[in-house]
Design an enzyme around this catalytic site. Structure first.
Site, PDB file in Angstrom:
ATOM      1  N   ASN A  43       0.879  -1.167   0.000  1.00 37.39           N
ATOM      2  CA  ASN A  43       0.000   0.000   0.000  1.00 37.39           C
ATOM      3  C   ASN A  43       0.921   1.223   0.000  1.00 37.39           C
ATOM      4  O   ASN A  43       1.485   1.575   1.031  1.00 37.39           O
ATOM      5  CB  ASN A  43      -0.873  -0.053   1.261  1.00 37.39           C
ATOM      6  CG  ASN A  43      -1.818   1.130   1.349  1.00 37.39           C
ATOM      7  OD1 ASN A  43      -1.758   2.052   0.525  1.00 37.39           O
ATOM      8  ND2 ASN A  43      -2.677   1.126   2.342  1.00 37.39           N
TER       9      ASN A  43
ATOM     10  N   ARG B 237      -2.659  -2.020  -3.366  1.00 34.89           N
ATOM     11  CA  ARG B 237      -3.874  -1.237  -3.160  1.00 34.89           C
ATOM     12  C   ARG B 237      -3.786  -0.052  -4.123  1.00 34.89           C
ATOM     13  O   ARG B 237      -2.804   0.695  -4.102  1.00 34.89           O
ATOM     14  CB  ARG B 237      -3.930  -0.744  -1.729  1.00 34.89           C
ATOM     15  CG  ARG B 237      -5.067   0.202  -1.551  1.00 34.89           C
ATOM     16  CD  ARG B 237      -5.056   0.849  -0.215  1.00 34.89           C
ATOM     17  NE  ARG B 237      -6.213   1.721  -0.124  1.00 34.89           N
ATOM     18  CZ  ARG B 237      -6.224   2.844   0.569  1.00 34.89           C
ATOM     19  NH1 ARG B 237      -5.159   3.250   1.226  1.00 34.89           N
ATOM     20  NH2 ARG B 237      -7.306   3.578   0.615  1.00 34.89           N
TER      21      ARG B 237
ATOM     22  N   HIS C 227     -13.128   2.760  -0.048  1.00 37.84           N
ATOM     23  CA  HIS C 227     -13.124   1.706   0.978  1.00 37.84           C
ATOM     24  C   HIS C 227     -13.746   0.411   0.461  1.00 37.84           C
ATOM     25  O   HIS C 227     -14.211  -0.416   1.256  1.00 37.84           O
ATOM     26  CB  HIS C 227     -13.935   2.112   2.238  1.00 37.84           C
ATOM     27  CG  HIS C 227     -13.305   3.165   3.077  1.00 37.84           C
ATOM     28  ND1 HIS C 227     -14.051   4.117   3.742  1.00 37.84           N
ATOM     29  CD2 HIS C 227     -12.016   3.440   3.381  1.00 37.84           C
ATOM     30  CE1 HIS C 227     -13.251   4.913   4.407  1.00 37.84           C
ATOM     31  NE2 HIS C 227     -11.998   4.537   4.199  1.00 37.84           N
TER      32      HIS C 227
ATOM     33  N   GLU D 298      -8.193  -5.539   4.926  1.00 41.01           N
ATOM     34  CA  GLU D 298      -8.063  -5.223   3.499  1.00 41.01           C
ATOM     35  C   GLU D 298      -6.871  -5.944   2.864  1.00 41.01           C
ATOM     36  O   GLU D 298      -6.944  -6.395   1.728  1.00 41.01           O
ATOM     37  CB  GLU D 298      -7.930  -3.707   3.328  1.00 41.01           C
ATOM     38  CG  GLU D 298      -9.246  -2.990   3.608  1.00 41.01           C
ATOM     39  CD  GLU D 298      -9.078  -1.529   3.979  1.00 41.01           C
ATOM     40  OE1 GLU D 298      -8.775  -1.249   5.157  1.00 41.01           O
ATOM     41  OE2 GLU D 298      -9.237  -0.671   3.104  1.00 41.01           O
TER      42      GLU D 298
END
Ligand code: ADP
Length: 409
Positions: free
Chosen positions: A7, A98, A187, A392
C-alpha cells in the site's frame, strides 16, 4: 503462494507478506509471515518497521529517498538471515497493490499490464494524491522483481455496480460527460471483505445478502449492498462526501464554499484544506480527531467533544435509515474499522433507537464486544447487527492469488 501486499502512499509504503493457497483460502487460514512499513520516504530519516510473525517489531531509521529503495529495503528485511521470513526473494510469486482510484475502467481486481497501467494513470486526475504513489509502487516493484506478476486491487471497484440513480449528481449532466464527475465511492476492499466474512458467518450465499456495512475509521463510509452488490455508498467523487469523519466534514451545503471563501478571506486551496484536514471530529471538538480522546473528554464534561460524538453518530444513523429505505430493509448491519470495531458507545448511539426499523439492539452484548467479531443484536432481531474486524490486506492477497492463478490456469 507467497504474496507481497503493498500500500504505497506519497511518502510511505505499508506491506504484508501473506502465504495462501487454494485450501488456505477456502478455510480462511492464510498465514501472515511478516508486516511493516517504511515511513518518511524522501528524507534522511526514513523509518522502517518490520515485524515477522510471532516476533517483536524491529524499527530503525536510514536515508531513503525513493520508493524503489524502500521496496528494496523491505525485500532485504524479508530475506535477512534469522530475522527474515524467506530465504530468497524468488519465493515471492506475486505482488498485490492497493490502488485508490480505478474510475469507470475497473470493476474488479486485475493483473497490471501496459493497458491497466495506462488506465490507472488516466485516473490520476480523479485521485491526484493517491494514484501517482500507487503507480510508483508498481513501477518500483517492476524494477526489483521484474518477472513477478503484479495485481491492482481498487478501492473504487466494488462500487462500480451502483446505478446512475445513485452515482449521478444533481448537476448539469454534461459535467459527467465532460469530466466524469460522478459518485465513485471508496473503501471498497473493506466493505467487500466484511460482506464476504458475514456470508461465511451466516452460512449464506453472498448474492442473497442485503447488508449495510459501516466502515468507521479515520475515514468513514457506509455502503448499501443489495444481493451482494454495492448499490450506494456515502463517499462520492472524492472521500470528502458523506459521514462526518476524523478530519473531513462529510456532507455540507455546497453554497458554504463560496460563502466561507468570501467571509474568511481564504484562498480556494485553504478552504479545501480546511474541509479535508480541519473539519469533522477535530473541527467540531477543537480537541482531537481521535474518538478515544473525545470519549474520555466527553465523560469529563467537555461539551464540544460530546457534541462531536453526537453529530458523528447521528450522521451514521441517518445514512443507515436512508439505505434501509432504499433496500426496503436489510439482513444485517455491520460495523468495522477503528471506531466501528472498538467503540461500543458509538455503536450504541447509532443503533439503540432503531427498533421501528427492525433493529433490536443488544446493549449488553455490545458493551462486551471490543476489537473482535460478534453479533450485537438480539436473536429475535429482524435486522442483525454484527461487528467484523476488517482486513483489506488479506482480501488484496486473495484477489491477487485469484488473478494470478486464473491467468495461469
Ligand atoms: P484508518 O482509517 O487510519 O485506518 P482506523 O481504522 O485505525 O483508521 O481508525 C481510527 C479511529 O479508530 C480513531 O478515531 C480512533 O480513535 C478509533 N479507535 C481506535 N480504538 C478505539 C477505541 N478503543 N475506542 C474508540 N475509538 C477507537
Amino acid at each position: 503462494m507467497k504474496i507481497l501486499v503493498l500500500n504505497c502512499g506519497s511518502s510511505s509504503i505499508k506491506f504484508q507478506l501473506i502465504e495462501t493457497d487454494e485450501q488456505k483460502r477456502r478455510q480462511g487460514n492464510e498465514s501472515r509471515l511478516a508486516k511493516g512499513s517504511v515511513q518518511k520516504i524522501g528524507s534522511a530519516e526514513a523509518q522502517i518497521d518490520f515485524q515477522a510473525q510471532g516476533q517483536k517489531k524491529i524499527s530503525h531509521t536510514q536515508p531513503i529517498y525513493e520508493h524503489t529503495t524502500g521496496i528494496e529495503n523491505i525485500l532485504q528485511r524479508l530475506v535477512e538471515p534469522e530475522k527474515g521470513v524467506i530465504k530468497d526473494v524468488e519465493e515471492i510469486e506475486a505482488v498485490g497493490h492497493r490502488v485508490v482510484h480505478g474510475g469507470e475502467y475497473f470493476s474488479r481486481s486485475t493483473i497490471i499490464n501496459r493497458e491497466v497501467e495506462k488506465g490507472i494513470r488516466d485516473c490520476i486526475e480523479l485521485a491526484p494524491l493517491h494514484n501517482p504513489p500507487n503507480l510508483w509502487g508498481y513501477q518500483a516493484t517492476r524494477e526489483v522483481l521484474p518477472s513477478v506478476p503484479q495485481v491492482a486491487v481498487f478501492d473504487t471497484a466494488f462500487h462500480q455496480t451502483m446505478t446512475p440513480s445513485a452515482y449521478i449528481y444533481g448537476l448539469p449532466y454534461c459535467l459527467y460527460e465532460r469530466y466524469k464527475i460522478r459518485r465513485y465511492g471508496f473503501h471498497g476492499t473493506s466493505h467487500r471483505y466484511v460482506l464476504l466474512r458475514l456470508a461465511k458467518i451466516l452460512a449464506r450465499p453472498v448474492k442473497e445478502l442485503d447488508v449495510i456495512t459501516c466502515h468507521l475509521g479515520n475515514g468513514c463510509s457506509i455502503a448499501s449492498i443489495k444481493g451482494g452488490q454495492s448499490v450506494d455508498t456515502s463517499m462520492g467523487f472524492t472521500p470528502l462526501e458523506g459521514l462526518v469523519m476524523g478530519t473531513r466534514c462529510g456532507d455540507i451545503d455546497p453554497a458554504l464554499v463560496p460563502f466561507i471563501l468570501e467571509r474568511e478571506d481564504l484562498r480556494l486551496e485553504e478552504v479545501n484544506n480546511m474541509l479535508n484536514k480541519h473539519s469533522g471530529l477535530i473541527g467540531i471538538s477543537g480537541l482531537s480527531n481521535d474518538m478515544r480522546t473525545l470519549e474520555d473528554a466527553s465523560k469529563e464534561g467537555d461539551q464540544k467533544a460530546a457534541l462531536a460524538i453526537d453529530i458523528f453518530a447521528y450522521r451514521v444513523q441517518k445514512y443507515i435509515g436512508a439505505y434501509l429505505a432504499g433496500m426496503n430493509g436489510a439482513d444485517a448491519i455491520v460495523f468495522t474499522a477503528g471506531i466501528g470495531e472498538n467503540s461500543p458507545m458509538v455503536r450504541e448511539r447509532v443503533c439503540k433507537n432503531m427498533d421501528a426499523l427492525g433493529v433490536e439492539f443488544d446493549s449488553r452484548e455490545n458493551a462486551r464486544l471490543q476489537g473482535k467479531e460478534g453479533c450485537i443484536s438480539r436473536e429475535s432481531s429482524p435486522v442483525k447487527v454484527f461487528v467484523i474486524p476488517t482486513d483489506e490486506e488479506l482480501l488484496i492477497a486473495r484477489d491477487t492469488y485469484q488473478c494470478v492463478t486464473e491467468k495461469s490456469g
